[in-house]
Design an enzyme around this catalytic site. Structure first.
Site, PDB file in Angstrom:
ATOM      1  N   GLU A   1      11.347   2.424  22.678  1.00 26.96           N
ATOM      2  CA  GLU A   1      12.635   1.714  22.706  1.00 26.96           C
ATOM      3  C   GLU A   1      13.481   2.270  23.839  1.00 26.96           C
ATOM      4  O   GLU A   1      13.505   3.493  24.020  1.00 26.96           O
ATOM      5  CB  GLU A   1      13.365   1.877  21.363  1.00 26.96           C
TER       6      GLU A   1
ATOM      7  N   ARG B   1      10.427   2.113  11.476  1.00 30.59           N
ATOM      8  CA  ARG B   1      10.276   2.741  12.783  1.00 30.59           C
ATOM      9  C   ARG B   1       9.035   2.166  13.441  1.00 30.59           C
ATOM     10  O   ARG B   1       8.025   1.934  12.764  1.00 30.59           O
ATOM     11  CB  ARG B   1      10.120   4.262  12.657  1.00 30.59           C
TER      12      ARG B   1
ATOM     13  N   HIS C   1      16.558  -3.253  17.771  1.00 28.53           N
ATOM     14  CA  HIS C   1      16.938  -2.188  16.819  1.00 28.53           C
ATOM     15  C   HIS C   1      18.394  -2.354  16.351  1.00 28.53           C
ATOM     16  O   HIS C   1      19.236  -1.485  16.580  1.00 28.53           O
ATOM     17  CB  HIS C   1      16.720  -0.792  17.429  1.00 28.53           C
TER      18      HIS C   1
HETATM   19  P1  NAP Z   1      14.486   6.113   1.452  1.00 29.22           P
HETATM   20  O1  NAP Z   1      15.463   5.672   0.422  1.00 29.22           O
HETATM   21  O2  NAP Z   1      14.159   7.556   1.595  1.00 29.22           O
HETATM   22  O3  NAP Z   1      13.153   5.254   1.223  1.00 29.22           O
HETATM   23  C1  NAP Z   1      11.926   5.570   1.760  1.00 29.22           C
HETATM   24  C2  NAP Z   1      10.864   5.225   0.737  1.00 29.22           C
HETATM   25  O4  NAP Z   1       9.580   5.431   1.333  1.00 29.22           O
HETATM   26  C3  NAP Z   1      10.930   6.110  -0.508  1.00 29.22           C
HETATM   27  O5  NAP Z   1      10.889   5.278  -1.656  1.00 29.22           O
HETATM   28  C4  NAP Z   1       9.704   6.999  -0.404  1.00 29.22           C
HETATM   29  O6  NAP Z   1       9.083   7.285  -1.640  1.00 29.22           O
HETATM   30  C5  NAP Z   1       8.772   6.127   0.397  1.00 29.22           C
HETATM   31  N1  NAP Z   1       7.788   6.917   1.136  1.00 29.22           N
HETATM   32  C6  NAP Z   1       8.007   7.962   1.939  1.00 29.22           C
HETATM   33  N2  NAP Z   1       6.855   8.392   2.471  1.00 29.22           N
HETATM   34  C7  NAP Z   1       5.884   7.598   1.970  1.00 29.22           C
HETATM   35  C8  NAP Z   1       4.484   7.540   2.120  1.00 29.22           C
HETATM   36  N3  NAP Z   1       3.845   8.420   2.925  1.00 29.22           N
HETATM   37  N4  NAP Z   1       3.789   6.599   1.452  1.00 29.22           N
HETATM   38  C9  NAP Z   1       4.446   5.728   0.647  1.00 29.22           C
HETATM   39  N5  NAP Z   1       5.774   5.726   0.449  1.00 29.22           N
HETATM   40  C10 NAP Z   1       6.478   6.655   1.115  1.00 29.22           C
HETATM   41  O7  NAP Z   1      14.970   5.661   2.910  1.00 29.22           O
HETATM   42  P2  NAP Z   1      15.801   4.351   3.313  1.00 29.22           P
HETATM   43  O8  NAP Z   1      17.250   4.656   3.287  1.00 29.22           O
HETATM   44  O9  NAP Z   1      15.282   3.198   2.509  1.00 29.22           O
HETATM   45  O10 NAP Z   1      15.356   4.222   4.841  1.00 29.22           O
HETATM   46  C11 NAP Z   1      13.993   4.018   5.159  1.00 29.22           C
HETATM   47  C12 NAP Z   1      13.771   4.088   6.657  1.00 29.22           C
HETATM   48  O11 NAP Z   1      14.301   2.922   7.273  1.00 29.22           O
HETATM   49  C13 NAP Z   1      14.485   5.233   7.377  1.00 29.22           C
HETATM   50  O12 NAP Z   1      13.768   6.444   7.305  1.00 29.22           O
HETATM   51  C14 NAP Z   1      14.571   4.715   8.798  1.00 29.22           C
HETATM   52  O13 NAP Z   1      13.449   5.129   9.547  1.00 29.22           O
HETATM   53  C15 NAP Z   1      14.523   3.207   8.638  1.00 29.22           C
HETATM   54  N6  NAP Z   1      15.785   2.562   9.021  1.00 29.22           N
HETATM   55  C16 NAP Z   1      15.776   1.672  10.067  1.00 29.22           C
HETATM   56  C17 NAP Z   1      16.953   1.044  10.430  1.00 29.22           C
HETATM   57  C18 NAP Z   1      16.993   0.058  11.562  1.00 29.22           C
HETATM   58  O14 NAP Z   1      17.990  -0.037  12.247  1.00 29.22           O
HETATM   59  N7  NAP Z   1      15.944  -0.728  11.752  1.00 29.22           N
HETATM   60  C19 NAP Z   1      18.158   1.331   9.758  1.00 29.22           C
HETATM   61  C20 NAP Z   1      18.119   2.233   8.702  1.00 29.22           C
HETATM   62  C21 NAP Z   1      16.929   2.853   8.352  1.00 29.22           C
HETATM   63  P3  NAP Z   1       9.815   8.152  -2.808  1.00 29.22           P
HETATM   64  O15 NAP Z   1      10.867   7.234  -3.379  1.00 29.22           O
HETATM   65  O16 NAP Z   1       8.723   8.440  -3.759  1.00 29.22           O
HETATM   66  O17 NAP Z   1      10.368   9.355  -2.112  1.00 29.22           O
END
Ligand code: NAP
Length: 326
Positions: A266, A237, A285
């Site tokens: 955005e 994000r 995006h």
């Molecule tokens: P996810 O599986 O929940 O992964 C997020 C990771 O970040 C987890 O491993 C979590 O740790 C870690 N985390 C959370 N807060 C943290 C902090 N304060 N410090 C350090 N690590 C932290 O989510 P995902 O499916 O990979 O998606 C991640 C993000 O990508 C989404 O939330 C979204 O904003 C973004 N995204 C963007 C697009 C795009 O079109 N560009 C598409 C999809 C998603 P733990 O494992 O310990 O909980």
């Protein structure tokens, strides 16, 4: 009585038709303005809300007194007041997993495009300016064998790291809330404090969700810790990175380049320096924006909503309101 659903993002025809068989659906297609009077009127009777992208506030929830479920067509839930939803006993669902690999592909596209200066050099041809063989001034940097620093090692972070380690022989570092021993075993990944990772990595790739803790996680100080040859990728994000500090660092040559799929605002304003800097690859995006994946996300959002409104456990609930069946 049929339950009422309000849709504020375009759904594929087949899925919209499916929803309409079981529910009363008011479809607003692509709605930019959630103050729209017709939307507000529909909201006042809605049991389910399906959409993505728009900021949902407590004030909007006040206008939806019957709301039971919000089904987001996204994995990120930063647009929703999660604690407030749980307090009001409203189920929030999202679409993890189905977009992981496509978003990781986009992350790797940004790694490759920034390192090899693909957009900048393709533009030479577009402008008719390729007049001699390319020399040092236009060389890029290698990706294979370099160090990839993942800021966030969740689903998408792991999928990008896997591409880097297994496809490109990259050394993987990660900083993440919790350790990931299985990925350390599988990919030889090593956990680092964020500051150490920033200092060591050739590519810093941001995949943490946006939250109060991660807003501006990468600011002036953090960019200052990166190597001047390093490249920043943000596929998470926009607000996780301080954009003003990033523009300054890129202009001053304190880092080499940035690959960005997401922005503080955005659509990215046309007058943003990021839209025309040579060392920036900016995408609108498109992390999950393929035919297959967007359909799979919509499918998941529709299934989540149908299950939740029927009193069953959705496939991917995000919060845990009291009435959720175990
Ligand atoms: P996810 O599986 O929940 O992964 C997020 C990771 O970040 C987890 O491993 C979590 O740790 C870690 N985390 C959370 N807060 C943290 C902090 N304060 N410090 C350090 N690590 C932290 O989510 P995902 O499916 O990979 O998606 C991640 C993000 O990508 C989404 O939330 C979204 O904003 C973004 N995204 C963007 C697009 C795009 O079109 N560009 C598409 C999809 C998603 P733990 O494992 O310990 O909980």
């Amino acid at each position: 009585m049929q339950k009422r659903i309000v849709v504020y993002r375009p759904l594929p025809e087949d899925l919209l038709a499916e929803l309409k068989r079981d529910f009363h659906v008011e479809d607003f297609g692509h709605l930019d303005d959630l103050d729209d009077p017709a939307f507000r009127a529909a909201l006042s009777e809605a049991h389910g809300l399906l959409g993505a992208g728009q900021k949902i506030t407590a004030e909007i929830l006040d206008a939806a007194p019957q709301l039971e479920t919000i089904s987001s067509v996204s994995v990120g839930v930063d647009a929703y007041p999660v604690e407030e939803l749980t307090r009001r006993d409203i189920q929030l669902c999202h679409t993890p997993d189905v977009l992981t690999e496509t978003t990781a592909d986009t992350g790797f596209l940004l790694i490759m495009a920034t390192a090899r200066r693909a957009m900048e050099l393709a533009d030479l041809i577009r402008r008719g300016d390729w007049q001699a063989s390319i020399g040092e001034a236009h060389y890029g940097s290698d990706v294979h064998g370099k160090t990839l620093g993942m800021v966030g090692m969740g689903r998408i972070g792991a999928a990008i790291a896997r591409r880097g380690a297994l496809g490109f022989g990259m050394r993987i570092l990660y900083s993440n809330a919790s350790p990931k021993p299985a990925l350390e075993e599988e990919l030889g990944a090593r956990r680092r404090e964020l500051d150490e990772l920033l200092a060591e990595a050739d590519f810093v790739c941001v995949t943490v969700p946006l939250s109060a803790e991660t807003e501006r996680l990468i600011g002036q100080r953090e960019l200052g810790l990166m190597r001047d040859s390093a490249i920043l990728i943000n596929i998470a994000r926009g607000k996780v990175v301080d954009e003003t500090a990033l523009i300054e660092a890129l202009n001053a040559g304190r880092i080499r380049a940035a690959g960005l799929d997401v922005f503080e605002r955005e659509p990215l304003p046309a007058d943003s320096p990021l839209s025309h800097m040579a060392n920036v690859v900016a995408l609108p995006h498109i992390g999950s924006a393929t035919h297959e994946t967007r359909h799979a996300m919509a499918r998941r959002a529709v299934d989540n909503l149908r299950l939740a409104l029927s009193g069953e456990r959705p496939i991917s609930p995000f919060n845990d309101p009291a009435r959720l069946p175990a």
